[in-house]
Structures are given as C-alpha cells and as structure tokens.
Design a protein around this motif. Structure first.
Motif, PDB file in Angstrom:
ATOM      1  N   ASP A 400     -23.864 -23.523 -20.260  1.00 13.88           N
ATOM      2  CA  ASP A 400     -24.925 -22.551 -20.514  1.00 13.88           C
ATOM      3  C   ASP A 400     -24.318 -21.328 -21.181  1.00 13.88           C
ATOM      4  N   ASN A 401     -25.071 -20.711 -22.088  1.00 13.11           N
ATOM      5  CA  ASN A 401     -24.501 -19.573 -22.818  1.00 13.11           C
ATOM      6  C   ASN A 401     -25.589 -18.679 -23.396  1.00 13.11           C
ATOM      7  N   PHE A 402     -25.165 -17.730 -24.194  1.00 11.97           N
ATOM      8  CA  PHE A 402     -26.072 -16.802 -24.859  1.00 11.97           C
ATOM      9  C   PHE A 402     -26.811 -17.552 -25.954  1.00 11.97           C
ATOM     10  N   GLU A 403     -28.103 -17.761 -25.760  1.00  8.28           N
ATOM     11  CA  GLU A 403     -28.890 -18.575 -26.689  1.00  8.28           C
ATOM     12  C   GLU A 403     -29.580 -17.680 -27.722  1.00  8.28           C
ATOM     13  N   TRP A 404     -28.756 -16.952 -28.466  1.00 13.57           N
ATOM     14  CA  TRP A 404     -29.208 -16.134 -29.583  1.00 13.57           C
ATOM     15  C   TRP A 404     -30.386 -15.224 -29.214  1.00 13.57           C
ATOM     16  N   ALA A 405     -31.485 -15.274 -29.931  1.00 10.65           N
ATOM     17  CA  ALA A 405     -32.595 -14.353 -29.655  1.00 10.65           C
ATOM     18  C   ALA A 405     -33.244 -14.597 -28.299  1.00 10.65           C
ATOM     19  N   TRP A 406     -32.954 -15.741 -27.679  1.00 10.31           N
ATOM     20  CA  TRP A 406     -33.490 -16.042 -26.354  1.00 10.31           C
ATOM     21  C   TRP A 406     -32.591 -15.493 -25.236  1.00 10.31           C
ATOM     22  N   GLY A 407     -31.493 -14.859 -25.606  1.00 11.87           N
ATOM     23  CA  GLY A 407     -30.604 -14.307 -24.582  1.00 11.87           C
ATOM     24  C   GLY A 407     -30.093 -15.376 -23.639  1.00 11.87           C
ATOM     25  N   TYR A 408     -30.137 -15.060 -22.339  1.00  8.78           N
ATOM     26  CA  TYR A 408     -29.651 -16.017 -21.329  1.00  8.78           C
ATOM     27  C   TYR A 408     -30.798 -16.740 -20.626  1.00  8.78           C
ATOM     28  N   SER A 409     -31.971 -16.736 -21.274  1.00 10.28           N
ATOM     29  CA  SER A 409     -33.151 -17.326 -20.629  1.00 10.28           C
ATOM     30  C   SER A 409     -33.248 -18.835 -20.820  1.00 10.28           C
ATOM     31  N   LYS A 410     -32.435 -19.405 -21.698  1.00  6.58           N
ATOM     32  CA  LYS A 410     -32.482 -20.847 -21.962  1.00  6.58           C
ATOM     33  C   LYS A 410     -31.121 -21.463 -21.658  1.00  6.58           C
ATOM     34  N   ARG A 411     -31.127 -22.589 -20.968  1.00  5.73           N
ATOM     35  CA  ARG A 411     -29.882 -23.249 -20.572  1.00  5.73           C
ATOM     36  C   ARG A 411     -29.773 -24.628 -21.223  1.00  5.73           C
ATOM     37  N   PHE A 412     -28.792 -24.772 -22.102  1.00  9.25           N
ATOM     38  CA  PHE A 412     -28.522 -26.038 -22.770  1.00  9.25           C
ATOM     39  C   PHE A 412     -27.311 -26.765 -22.188  1.00  9.25           C
ATOM     40  N   GLY A 413     -26.546 -26.101 -21.326  1.00  9.95           N
ATOM     41  CA  GLY A 413     -25.255 -26.623 -20.930  1.00  9.95           C
ATOM     42  C   GLY A 413     -25.298 -27.881 -20.084  1.00  9.95           C
ATOM     43  N   ILE A 414     -24.210 -28.655 -20.175  1.00 12.41           N
ATOM     44  CA  ILE A 414     -23.996 -29.736 -19.206  1.00 12.41           C
ATOM     45  C   ILE A 414     -23.160 -29.204 -18.035  1.00 12.41           C
ATOM     46  N   VAL A 415     -22.731 -27.954 -18.178  1.00  9.31           N
ATOM     47  CA  VAL A 415     -22.072 -27.230 -17.085  1.00  9.31           C
ATOM     48  C   VAL A 415     -22.861 -25.952 -16.838  1.00  9.31           C
ATOM     49  N   HIS A 416     -23.267 -25.735 -15.607  1.00 11.81           N
ATOM     50  CA  HIS A 416     -24.017 -24.537 -15.235  1.00 11.81           C
ATOM     51  C   HIS A 416     -23.082 -23.338 -15.155  1.00 11.81           C
ATOM     52  N   VAL A 417     -23.550 -22.199 -15.652  1.00  8.45           N
ATOM     53  CA  VAL A 417     -22.785 -20.956 -15.549  1.00  8.45           C
ATOM     54  C   VAL A 417     -23.604 -19.936 -14.773  1.00  8.45           C
ATOM     55  N   ASP A 418     -23.019 -19.412 -13.715  1.00  4.19           N
ATOM     56  CA  ASP A 418     -23.591 -18.272 -13.000  1.00  4.19           C
ATOM     57  C   ASP A 418     -23.103 -17.033 -13.737  1.00  4.19           C
ATOM     58  N   TYR A 419     -24.002 -16.350 -14.420  1.00  2.35           N
ATOM     59  CA  TYR A 419     -23.591 -15.254 -15.292  1.00  2.35           C
ATOM     60  C   TYR A 419     -23.104 -14.017 -14.532  1.00  2.35           C
ATOM     61  N   ILE A 420     -23.335 -13.971 -13.243  1.00  3.87           N
ATOM     62  CA  ILE A 420     -22.833 -12.848 -12.436  1.00  3.87           C
ATOM     63  C   ILE A 420     -21.402 -13.119 -11.974  1.00  3.87           C
ATOM     64  N   THR A 421     -21.171 -14.326 -11.461  1.00  3.97           N
ATOM     65  CA  THR A 421     -19.838 -14.658 -10.938  1.00  3.97           C
ATOM     66  C   THR A 421     -18.981 -15.425 -11.947  1.00  3.97           C
ATOM     67  N   GLN A 422     -19.618 -15.945 -13.006  1.00  7.47           N
ATOM     68  CA  GLN A 422     -18.970 -16.801 -14.012  1.00  7.47           C
ATOM     69  C   GLN A 422     -18.508 -18.143 -13.439  1.00  7.47           C
ATOM     70  N   LYS A 423     -19.041 -18.515 -12.296  1.00  7.50           N
ATOM     71  CA  LYS A 423     -18.683 -19.812 -11.718  1.00  7.50           C
ATOM     72  C   LYS A 423     -19.268 -20.945 -12.566  1.00  7.50           C
ATOM     73  N   ARG A 424     -18.442 -21.954 -12.846  1.00  7.40           N
ATOM     74  CA  ARG A 424     -18.864 -23.142 -13.568  1.00  7.40           C
ATOM     75  C   ARG A 424     -19.188 -24.255 -12.572  1.00  7.40           C
ATOM     76  N   THR A 425     -20.350 -24.897 -12.749  1.00  4.61           N
ATOM     77  CA  THR A 425     -20.737 -26.026 -11.914  1.00  4.61           C
ATOM     78  C   THR A 425     -21.183 -27.174 -12.812  1.00  4.61           C
ATOM     79  N   PRO A 426     -20.413 -28.261 -12.890  1.00  2.00           N
ATOM     80  CA  PRO A 426     -20.856 -29.398 -13.701  1.00  2.00           C
ATOM     81  C   PRO A 426     -22.205 -29.923 -13.214  1.00  2.00           C
ATOM     82  N   LYS A 427     -23.112 -30.163 -14.161  1.00  2.00           N
ATOM     83  CA  LYS A 427     -24.423 -30.718 -13.836  1.00  2.00           C
ATOM     84  C   LYS A 427     -24.321 -32.245 -13.804  1.00  2.00           C
ATOM     85  N   ASP A 428     -25.371 -32.885 -13.321  1.00  2.00           N
ATOM     86  CA  ASP A 428     -25.380 -34.343 -13.317  1.00  2.00           C
ATOM     87  C   ASP A 428     -25.151 -34.886 -14.730  1.00  2.00           C
TER      88      ASP A 428
END
Length: 443
Positions: A400-428
C-alpha cells in the motif's frame, strides 16, 4: 480448479514508484518535485496528504526486499527519483542519491532478485517545471542528461531499464485534465507534452545504445484500447479515436509508424515535430511494458474535446471505481502483440484497489483481490499459449502506498502498510503469489 500454467522462465515481479513509497522528502540531498508542490495545493490531493513520508522505504528497503525474497519474487520494479539524483534537474549529481539506488540494487542481488529500474515515474524536479516542464523542448535534453547519469552510475547493477512510465498520464492527466501534477488544464500543452515525452524516451534509448550496456531497455505504457458502447458506426469511430488519442500517439511513433493521421489530420491537433524527431523516437527497444487495470466502453460525444466519452459499465468495480474486465486485457495484448510485430511484452502493473484491514487474527483476507488476480493471470496464461510473447508480470503494488491524487485512501498493495507505525503485513494475496511463483497457482 485449473492450474495457472506459465513457462519456467516467466519473470515474476512486483512494483512500486519512488514518490509513492520512498518518503525521506527532505533527506539525502533530495530536492522538491512537482508532486511535492501539487500536494500542497488545496483540494488537489485527498486529505491534503503527500509522499513526504509515504512508506519510508528510503530507510526500510532492506526489510522490504527481504520480504520480496520470502515471497519468491524474481524482480523488483522500482523507479529512480530525478530530484534525488540531480536535485536541480540538470547539473550537479547528488552522490547520496546514487548511493541509495546502488544499495537497493545490491540488496536485491543479494537475494537473487533482478533490479528493474524505471528512470521516470512522474516526479519531475520542480525547478524544471518552473521553466515549463514537459511542454517545452528543453526538457528532452534535460531528461537525456539525467538518463545518462543513471546509465553511468547504475548500469553495472540494473538488470532491466524502463525509460518512462505511462506517458498518457504525464501528458493528459498532468497538462490537460490537471488532476495530476503539475495540475495544468490546456489541451495544446498536453499535446506538446505528448511529443516531448516521446522524444525524451527516444533520446534516452539512443544514448543507452552508445554505453555498451546489455540489459534490455523499453518503455511502459498504459494503453487504452476501449470497446465501442454500441454497434453504431459513430461509436465504433469513437473507440478508434480514443485509442488513437490515448495510445497510438505513443506506441506508433515509438514503433516507427509516426503519429496517427486520425489525430494529426482528422482532429487537427498540432504536434511540434521537428526534422529528425520521428527517427529519434523510433529507436529500437527490447520490450514494451503494459500497465492494465480496466477497460471502458466509449461513445461518440460531440461535446467532448476529442468527440468521445466513456460510458457506464455493468461489471463490478474496484475501490477506484474501475470496471473489472479481464477480457479487455486479452483484447489489448492481442492488439499490441500484432501492432508491435511480436516484440516481447511485460505486464509491468496490474492490480486491484480495495479497503483492506488487519483482522483480529493478524491477517488481511483480501479475497476479492485474489479473484481479480486469478482472472487476469488466466488471461495471461491463455495468451502465452496463443502465441503472444508475454515474458513477465509485475504485481501492482508490492505494498500500500501514496496513490497520487487519492492520497492514502486507496490500497493496491499485496502487503498492508500501517501508515502510523509503518508495520508491513503480507495479505493473503501475497501468499497467493508465493504459491503461484513456486508452481502451485490455482486459477
């Protein structure tokens, strides 16, 4: 379930872009890009967010690359940040920027992962935009100067080069619709940008061929090959026009076919071509990268600038509102395979946005994304058997990352990112790719 079947040498990768993941906006000698400026414009980016911190990959790249290796990926497509390498756009090279990207490549190689570097993924130094950016011809020489530095400083470590990502978005979203940086709304400015992006690509490939480097080099497009909304003649023409305006103005000159007459004569758009430009743009490339997410129906609309408009779809949509049309990928791959004369192709982006959450079990169960991926990968598998020279697939995005004009409201990642702690969690979906790459992928 039918097994997803791919050749043994098929290249499995995942992808990100510098401004979307790096962060460290004011570290390591980096200057400001047009996206830093655009993000400060009220209302330009969702929530007033920016890529200043993003996923902090600048400091966490070792952790991220170790996770890629754990999942089995064979290549990482990342982009080089022009403001980090040549902060003023031209002139003095920043050694800290070079050191950072060398470190990424070396870390990838430590795990046997290929380094696929995109030279330009939209973060133009603001100093160059102040002089007109992609609307002015000088930008092509600035770009080739930057590209030459990349080749000289990183060429011994990069395994695959992509000159430019999605020229359509640079030109039309940035200079016509104004929804991307630099936020300009001027059709003629966009048409100038179309040509200058094409020319910059050609100049970079021409310079690359003189270096003696052997890694393959190509370009990544996000081709639009829309279907007509009805069988009416005017809607079929509208689909042809849409493809010409959004795709053929890039792929045709790159392949030595010049600009489509539908654009230059029927629409009367003035492209600022000078003697020798078309020959320069048509440098031999080793592959075409394709970014695919959706396909739209279009219809004739005399009120629109280019006389066509998108129409509603019946298909389910992603969180971006994009219709899910895997058959559109098949139509696109067949068309590009034919137009390019069988040039090797790579899916350099393909993915699905949804609202993802870490559940009580500590996992992210993104079943809709996996369904989307299976459908599109089935198309890829079938088209390879059909004879299309598809040689690799890069999942968008690694996290998950900064999705341009959508900011952090859209998640495309196969790894989840907690933007406060920066913890990475692999998704299914990350574990789905792990199985697929290991040869156990079910369709």
């Amino acid at each position: 379930m039918q097994k997803l079947d791919f050749p043994a040498d098929f290249l499995w990768g995942t992808a990100t872009a510098s401004y979307q993941v790096e962060g460290a906006g004011h570290e390591g000698g980096r200057s400001e890009s047009i996206w830093d400026t655009f993000a400060r414009k009220p209302g330009a980016v969702y929530g007033g967010e920016s890529g200043e911190i993003a996923c902090d990959q600048y400091h966490r790249y070792k952790e991220d690359i170790a996770l890629m290796a754990e999942l089995g990926f064979k290549s990482y497509r990342f982009s080089l940040a022009w403001p980090r390498i040549i902060p003023e756009g031209t002139g003095k090279v920043n050694p800290q920027g070079i050191a950072y990207y060398r470190a990424i490549c070396e870390e990838l190689h430590k795990y046997g992962i290929k380094a696929c570097a995109t030279i330009y993924h939209w973060d133009l130094p603001q100093s160059l935009q102040d002089k007109g950016g992609w609307t002015e011809r000088f930008i092509t020489e600035a770009f080739v100067e930057y590209a030459k530095v990349c080749f000289a400083e990183l060429g011994d470590l990069v395994d695959q080069w992509i000159t430019i990502n999605e020229p359509y978005c640079i030109a039309y979203l940035g200079y016509h619709l104004g929804v991307h940086a630099p936020g300009i709304q001027d059709i003629q400015a966009a048409i100038k940008a179309v040509h200058h992006v094409n020319l910059a690509h050609g100049l970079a490939v021409k310079a690359y061929r003189k270096t003696g480097l052997k890694a393959p080099i190509g370009i990544t497009l996000n081709p639009s090959t829309p279907r007509p909304a009805t069988a009416r003649r005017e809607d079929k023409k509208a689909a042809e026009t849409a493809r010409a305006v959004e795709t053929e103005v890039f792929i045709y000159p790159i392949l030595g076919k010049g600009y489509p007459e539908l654009v230059t004569k029927k629409l009367g758009l003035v492209i600022p071509v000078k003697d020798g430009d078309l020959e320069t743009i048509a440098q031999k490339i080793d592959f075409i990268g394709i970014n695919y997410y959706a396909e739209y129906p279009v219809a004739f609309d005399k009120k629109e600038p280019f006389k066509y408009g998108a129409k509603p779809s019946w298909q389910d949509t992603s969180d971006m509102g994009w219709p899910l049309v895997p058959e559109g990928l098949a139509r696109q791959l067949r068309w590009i395979g034919a137009v390019s004369g069988g040039l090797p192709l790579y899916i350099t982006e393909n993915g699905y946005a949804r609202q993802d959450y870490v559940e009580k079990d500590g996992r992210v169960h993104d079943r809709e994304r996996i369904k989307y991926l299976k459908q599109h990968l089935k198309v890829c598998s079938d088209l390879i058997k059909e004879g299309v020279k598809l040689q690799g697939y890069f999942a968008w995005s690694f996290m998950d990352n900064f999705e341009w004009a959508w900011g952090y409201s859209k998640r495309f990642g196969i790894v989840h990112v907690d933007y406060i702690t920066q913890k990475r969690t692999p998704k299914d979906s990350a574990y789905f790719f792990r199985d697929l790459i290991a040869g156990y992928g079910e369709g």
